[in-house]
Scaffold this motif. Structure first.
Motif, PDB file in Angstrom:
ATOM      1  N   VAL A  97      34.037 -21.068 -65.127  1.00  0.00           N
ATOM      2  CA  VAL A  97      32.621 -21.022 -64.561  1.00  0.00           C
ATOM      3  C   VAL A  97      31.712 -20.485 -65.376  1.00  0.00           C
ATOM      4  O   VAL A  97      31.630 -19.100 -65.760  1.00  0.00           O
ATOM      5  N   GLU A  98      30.534 -21.118 -65.777  1.00  0.00           N
ATOM      6  CA  GLU A  98      29.431 -20.648 -66.703  1.00  0.00           C
ATOM      7  C   GLU A  98      28.481 -19.733 -65.653  1.00  0.00           C
ATOM      8  O   GLU A  98      28.315 -19.885 -64.390  1.00  0.00           O
ATOM      9  N   ARG A  99      27.703 -18.827 -66.252  1.00  0.00           N
ATOM     10  CA  ARG A  99      26.737 -18.152 -65.645  1.00  0.00           C
ATOM     11  C   ARG A  99      25.653 -19.073 -65.176  1.00  0.00           C
ATOM     12  O   ARG A  99      25.123 -19.872 -66.277  1.00  0.00           O
ATOM     13  N   SER A 100      25.363 -19.117 -64.066  1.00  0.00           N
ATOM     14  CA  SER A 100      24.284 -20.109 -63.763  1.00  0.00           C
ATOM     15  C   SER A 100      22.790 -19.591 -63.854  1.00  0.00           C
ATOM     16  O   SER A 100      22.581 -18.435 -63.588  1.00  0.00           O
ATOM     17  N   PRO A 101      21.719 -20.293 -64.619  1.00  0.00           N
ATOM     18  CA  PRO A 101      20.549 -20.011 -64.749  1.00  0.00           C
ATOM     19  C   PRO A 101      20.056 -19.813 -63.272  1.00  0.00           C
ATOM     20  O   PRO A 101      18.745 -19.239 -63.480  1.00  0.00           O
ATOM     21  N   ASN A 102      20.371 -20.436 -62.358  1.00  0.00           N
ATOM     22  CA  ASN A 102      19.729 -20.465 -60.949  1.00  0.00           C
ATOM     23  C   ASN A 102      20.525 -19.767 -59.935  1.00  0.00           C
ATOM     24  O   ASN A 102      21.704 -19.726 -60.289  1.00  0.00           O
ATOM     25  N   VAL A 103      19.996 -19.589 -58.709  1.00  0.00           N
ATOM     26  CA  VAL A 103      21.034 -18.801 -57.835  1.00  0.00           C
ATOM     27  C   VAL A 103      21.940 -19.828 -57.473  1.00  0.00           C
ATOM     28  O   VAL A 103      21.497 -21.069 -56.918  1.00  0.00           O
ATOM     29  N   ALA A 104      23.210 -19.515 -57.397  1.00  0.00           N
ATOM     30  CA  ALA A 104      24.356 -20.488 -57.080  1.00  0.00           C
ATOM     31  C   ALA A 104      24.672 -20.130 -55.660  1.00  0.00           C
ATOM     32  O   ALA A 104      24.513 -19.087 -55.020  1.00  0.00           O
ATOM     33  N   SER A 105      25.314 -21.051 -54.885  1.00  0.00           N
ATOM     34  CA  SER A 105      25.552 -20.960 -53.135  1.00  0.00           C
ATOM     35  C   SER A 105      26.602 -22.035 -52.946  1.00  0.00           C
ATOM     36  O   SER A 105      26.886 -22.774 -53.683  1.00  0.00           O
ATOM     37  N   THR A 106      27.315 -21.670 -51.904  1.00  0.00           N
ATOM     38  CA  THR A 106      28.166 -22.587 -51.395  1.00  0.00           C
ATOM     39  C   THR A 106      27.234 -23.685 -50.597  1.00  0.00           C
ATOM     40  O   THR A 106      26.018 -23.593 -50.509  1.00  0.00           O
ATOM     41  N   SER A 107      27.947 -25.028 -50.599  1.00  0.00           N
ATOM     42  CA  SER A 107      27.043 -26.088 -49.956  1.00  0.00           C
ATOM     43  C   SER A 107      26.550 -25.692 -48.472  1.00  0.00           C
ATOM     44  O   SER A 107      25.730 -26.488 -48.285  1.00  0.00           O
ATOM     45  N   ASP A 108      27.289 -24.800 -47.619  1.00  0.00           N
ATOM     46  CA  ASP A 108      26.697 -24.556 -46.620  1.00  0.00           C
ATOM     47  C   ASP A 108      25.815 -23.391 -46.433  1.00  0.00           C
ATOM     48  O   ASP A 108      25.477 -22.597 -45.528  1.00  0.00           O
ATOM     49  N   GLY A 109      25.251 -22.938 -47.625  1.00  0.00           N
ATOM     50  CA  GLY A 109      24.187 -22.029 -47.771  1.00  0.00           C
ATOM     51  C   GLY A 109      24.687 -20.536 -47.782  1.00  0.00           C
ATOM     52  O   GLY A 109      23.778 -19.609 -47.291  1.00  0.00           O
ATOM     53  N   ARG A 110      25.725 -20.145 -48.472  1.00  0.00           N
ATOM     54  CA  ARG A 110      26.322 -18.899 -48.252  1.00  0.00           C
ATOM     55  C   ARG A 110      26.124 -18.527 -49.907  1.00  0.00           C
ATOM     56  O   ARG A 110      26.515 -19.178 -50.912  1.00  0.00           O
ATOM     57  N   TYR A 111      25.927 -17.197 -50.235  1.00  0.00           N
ATOM     58  CA  TYR A 111      25.813 -16.547 -51.496  1.00  0.00           C
ATOM     59  C   TYR A 111      26.842 -15.463 -51.647  1.00  0.00           C
ATOM     60  O   TYR A 111      26.990 -14.777 -50.654  1.00  0.00           O
ATOM     61  N   PHE A 112      27.235 -15.410 -52.902  1.00  0.00           N
ATOM     62  CA  PHE A 112      28.315 -14.563 -53.230  1.00  0.00           C
ATOM     63  C   PHE A 112      27.958 -14.041 -54.908  1.00  0.00           C
ATOM     64  O   PHE A 112      27.373 -14.836 -55.586  1.00  0.00           O
ATOM     65  N   MET A 113      28.646 -12.994 -55.050  1.00  0.00           N
ATOM     66  CA  MET A 113      28.205 -12.263 -56.494  1.00  0.00           C
ATOM     67  C   MET A 113      29.673 -11.487 -56.779  1.00  0.00           C
ATOM     68  O   MET A 113      30.357 -11.036 -56.021  1.00  0.00           O
ATOM     69  N   ARG A 114      30.081 -11.867 -57.898  1.00  0.00           N
ATOM     70  CA  ARG A 114      31.145 -11.053 -58.647  1.00  0.00           C
ATOM     71  C   ARG A 114      30.841  -9.575 -58.850  1.00  0.00           C
ATOM     72  O   ARG A 114      30.017  -9.543 -59.974  1.00  0.00           O
ATOM     73  N   ILE A 115      31.329  -8.726 -58.167  1.00  0.00           N
ATOM     74  CA  ILE A 115      31.198  -7.168 -58.677  1.00  0.00           C
ATOM     75  C   ILE A 115      32.449  -6.577 -59.074  1.00  0.00           C
ATOM     76  O   ILE A 115      33.421  -6.739 -57.911  1.00  0.00           O
ATOM     77  N   ALA A 116      32.944  -6.024 -60.230  1.00  0.00           N
ATOM     78  CA  ALA A 116      34.156  -5.523 -60.475  1.00  0.00           C
ATOM     79  C   ALA A 116      35.105  -6.580 -60.167  1.00  0.00           C
ATOM     80  O   ALA A 116      34.953  -7.910 -60.987  1.00  0.00           O
ATOM     81  N   ASP A 117      36.321  -6.425 -59.356  1.00  0.00           N
ATOM     82  CA  ASP A 117      37.273  -7.278 -59.334  1.00  0.00           C
ATOM     83  C   ASP A 117      37.281  -8.148 -57.836  1.00  0.00           C
ATOM     84  O   ASP A 117      38.309  -8.628 -57.559  1.00  0.00           O
ATOM     85  N   THR A 118      35.753  -8.092 -57.263  1.00  0.00           N
ATOM     86  CA  THR A 118      35.632  -8.474 -55.793  1.00  0.00           C
ATOM     87  C   THR A 118      34.756  -9.614 -55.935  1.00  0.00           C
ATOM     88  O   THR A 118      33.521  -9.278 -56.452  1.00  0.00           O
ATOM     89  N   CYS A 119      34.766 -10.211 -54.848  1.00  0.00           N
ATOM     90  CA  CYS A 119      33.675 -11.537 -54.694  1.00  0.00           C
ATOM     91  C   CYS A 119      32.974 -10.982 -53.442  1.00  0.00           C
ATOM     92  O   CYS A 119      33.689 -11.007 -52.470  1.00  0.00           O
ATOM     93  N   VAL A 120      31.802 -10.526 -53.546  1.00  0.00           N
ATOM     94  CA  VAL A 120      31.122  -9.906 -52.325  1.00  0.00           C
ATOM     95  C   VAL A 120      30.084 -10.956 -51.817  1.00  0.00           C
ATOM     96  O   VAL A 120      29.239 -11.570 -52.757  1.00  0.00           O
ATOM     97  N   PRO A 121      29.764 -10.689 -50.572  1.00  0.00           N
ATOM     98  CA  PRO A 121      28.781 -11.758 -50.124  1.00  0.00           C
ATOM     99  C   PRO A 121      27.442 -11.160 -50.284  1.00  0.00           C
ATOM    100  O   PRO A 121      27.213  -9.935 -50.144  1.00  0.00           O
ATOM    101  N   VAL A 122      26.543 -11.958 -50.324  1.00  0.00           N
ATOM    102  CA  VAL A 122      24.946 -11.521 -50.439  1.00  0.00           C
ATOM    103  C   VAL A 122      24.177 -12.214 -49.304  1.00  0.00           C
ATOM    104  O   VAL A 122      24.338 -13.192 -49.213  1.00  0.00           O
ATOM    105  N   ARG A 123      23.651 -11.282 -48.537  1.00  0.00           N
ATOM    106  CA  ARG A 123      23.036 -11.598 -47.241  1.00  0.00           C
ATOM    107  C   ARG A 123      21.543 -10.848 -47.156  1.00  0.00           C
ATOM    108  O   ARG A 123      21.454 -10.027 -47.927  1.00  0.00           O
ATOM    109  N   GLY A 124      20.887 -11.409 -46.280  1.00  0.00           N
ATOM    110  CA  GLY A 124      19.594 -10.939 -45.828  1.00  0.00           C
ATOM    111  C   GLY A 124      18.629 -10.793 -47.102  1.00  0.00           C
ATOM    112  O   GLY A 124      18.453 -11.933 -47.844  1.00  0.00           O
ATOM    113  N   ASP A 125      17.830  -9.589 -47.257  1.00  0.00           N
ATOM    114  CA  ASP A 125      16.937  -9.947 -48.151  1.00  0.00           C
ATOM    115  C   ASP A 125      17.649  -9.484 -49.658  1.00  0.00           C
ATOM    116  O   ASP A 125      16.722  -9.701 -50.707  1.00  0.00           O
TER     117      ASP A 125
END
Length: 550
Positions: A97-125
């Motif tokens: 998976v390449e680093r995206s130049p833009n913000v990536a999301s799931t097709s249903d509008g959820r955002y996540f980010m890889r932090i250390a060895d965990t995939c964490v959700p990104v919410r709100g502000d």
């Protein structure tokens, strides 16, 4: 043990070939990598395993099916699956998976980010922060409008010598000529310096023209908080690499030391550990947002030093998980510092500071995040010199790991901690995550445990305390349960109708309120104590019809 990290995740083959494939989990992982620095998803290798099962066979059409499903379930994610055969003959699918130049999301509008060895959700502000921190092109890769020929020849030459002498750089990279090396590290392109190149090799006026080149101020305060001295590096003649050496060399407080007694001898201890100070400076320079104005401050007080950096922590990293989470804000600059040997590998800088400070009997560093800055505080003086001897002798005898030294240092500075308190101090997710930190310490007898479940406490073993002369003061913190109950009964006979807090104060304030409450509850359960009232109005007394000694 998990073998996953910032750029690698393993998943069972069943996640895409079972009766109920979990494609959403695959999509989340890919979005997290795309919003981070990119990575690899290894489908067919179980977590904790290096290789797939020996006889595992992957259907030939599976990589294409995975590619199509990821494309259907994600936005702005570029993933390339391929069939791989491991050295043991087992097959698995590697999804790059390449680093995206833009913000990536799931097709249903959820955002996540890889932090250390965990995939964490990104919410709100934080979604807005994610968008602002991810421009289409990173700041350090933008054209600065400065010809490559205008680079400072002395700075370039010193950098080339250091890179070719580094044991962290591959021989194939060292063989490149100067232009190829500058292109390889992303400091120049097409005959022009990029902003990273100007930051590292530009002339003073070109570096100043960037607008956000780092400025460092070291300010010394007295006991009343009055400013008594100041050093400033604001003329932009030095690159970030050179600033680290300049600050360490020119601030006289870093040359100071004091003596501590060690038996018949005295030992000279520096006021500030050089590796810790350098790591703090490197973190401030590498992880600051170069799109934001603001100076780096070193506030020197009689008892501590504060390093204040403009900007907040990278998204997903907090003061509560900074010991484990890692995310590079300036990839190119971090790579240069790492290859020059000026910073630890990704995610281990704070581990080093914890290790060095705790091994010297000093408290751990204290990170704080403000609205527009990050502050890290380290203590100047040693709180418990005996802890230095404890860790030094234990390490010499058992060759402790960095995590074990950190855990032993934390426990050595206390009278014991509950499992939850120790997990919080180590920024672990729970008591079950303590095993890599203290498992061998328990087996070696360096630390011991008492109690069970939520009441379990860990403390340095008495023999280890005596060895380090940490047993000079007897306290009630580790008092056995039966002795604590006896003290409670004796106190209640003298002071009936007492509250739990009143009992706690009289028999020993160093005993935690929860420990006293558990002992009281057990005495009530056994029928030795009765009470009246509820909650804060509950009062205890000895049950008079119970024969003495029962």
């Amino acid at each position: 043990m998990s073998l996953e990290d910032q750029s690698t995740e393993r998943k069972s083959l069943r996640i895409v070939t079972g009766k109920s494939p979990d494609w959403d989990d695959v999509a989340r992982a890919c979005v997290g990598f795309a919003n981070g620095a990119g990575g690899r998803l290894l489908i067919g290798i179980e977590d904790g395993e290096l290789l797939p099962p020996t006889e595992q066979h992957v259907p030939g059409d599976l990589p294409e099916r995975i590619r199509k499903r990821i494309a259907e379930l994600t936005v702005n994610v570029h993933a390339l699956p391929s069939l791989q055969r491991a050295v043991n003959g087992g097959e698995f699918v590697e999804v790059v998976v390449e680093r995206s130049p833009n913000v990536a999301s799931t097709s249903d509008g959820r955002y996540f980010m890889r932090i250390a060895d965990t995939c964490v959700p990104v919410r709100g502000d934080d979604v807005l922060r994610l968008a602002s921190e991810r421009p289409g092109r990173a700041w350090e890769a933008m054209d600065a409008g400065v010809p490559q020929g205008n680079a400072d020849a002395g700075k370039v030459g010193a950098w080339l010598v250091a890179i070719r002498a580094s044991d962290r750089v591959k021989d194939s990279v060292k063989e490149k000529n100067a232009d190829e090396l500058m292109a390889h590290y992303g400091v120049a392109q097409g005959g022009a310096l990029l902003r990273l190149g100007v930051l590292l090799f530009g002339r003073r006026q070109d570096r100043a023209a960037l607008g956000t080149a780092p400025i460092i101020q070291a300010i010394k305060f007295d006991e009343r908080g009055q400013k008594i001295n100041k050093w400033v590096w604001d003329d932009h003649t030095l690159s970030p690499v050179e600033l680290v050496d300049a600050v360490w060399r020119e601030v006289p407080d870093f040359r100071e030391s004091y003596e501590i007694a060690e038996g018949m001898y005295r030992r000279s201890v520096p006021a500030y550990d050089e590796k810790v100070v350098r790591e703090l400076l490197v973190n401030a320079l590498v992880h600051r947002p170069y799109t934001q104005h603001g100076d780096i401050y070193l506030n020197l007080y009689p008892d501590r030093m504060e390093v204040v950096n403009p900007g907040r922590l990278p998204l997903g990293v907090t003061p509560q998980n900074i010991l484990h989470a890692s995310r590079r804000r300036n990839e190119g600059l971090a790579r240069v510092f790492h290859d020059l040997g000026l910073m630890e590998r990704e995610g281990s800088g704070f581990d080093l500071m914890y290790d060095r400070l705790l091994s010297q009997g000093r408290p751990a560093p204290v990170p704080e995040e403000g609205p527009d800055c990050v502050r890290v505080t380290i203590e100047r003086r040693i709180a418990k010199p005996e802890v230095m001897r404890l860790i030094a002798e234990a390490d010499a005898r058992y060759q402790l790991t960095q995590r074990e030294r950190i855990a032993l240092g934390i426990l050595g500075q206390t009278e014991g901690m509950t499992a939850r308190e120790l997990a919080d101090a180590l920024e672990s997710t729970g008591a079950e995550a303590l095993t890599p930190w203290i498992g061998r310490l328990l087996a070696l007898g360096l630390i011991q445990a008492s109690g069970r479940t939520s009441g379990k406490r860990y403390f340095v073993a008495p023999d280890s305390l005596r060895l380090a002369q940490l047993d000079r003061k007897t306290t009630l913190v580790r008092i056995p349960p039966h002795r604590l109950q006896a003290l409670i009964l004796e106190d209640l006979e003298r002071y009936p109708e007492s509250s739990s807090s009143e009992l706690n104060r009289r028999i020993g304030g160093e005993i935690s309120a929860k420990t006293v409450k558990r002992a009281l509850d057990q005495l009530v359960k056994d029928g030795h104590v009765i009470y009246s009232g509820e909650r804060r109005w509950r009062r205890y007394r000895v049950r008079e019809d119970v024969p003495k000694g029962q």
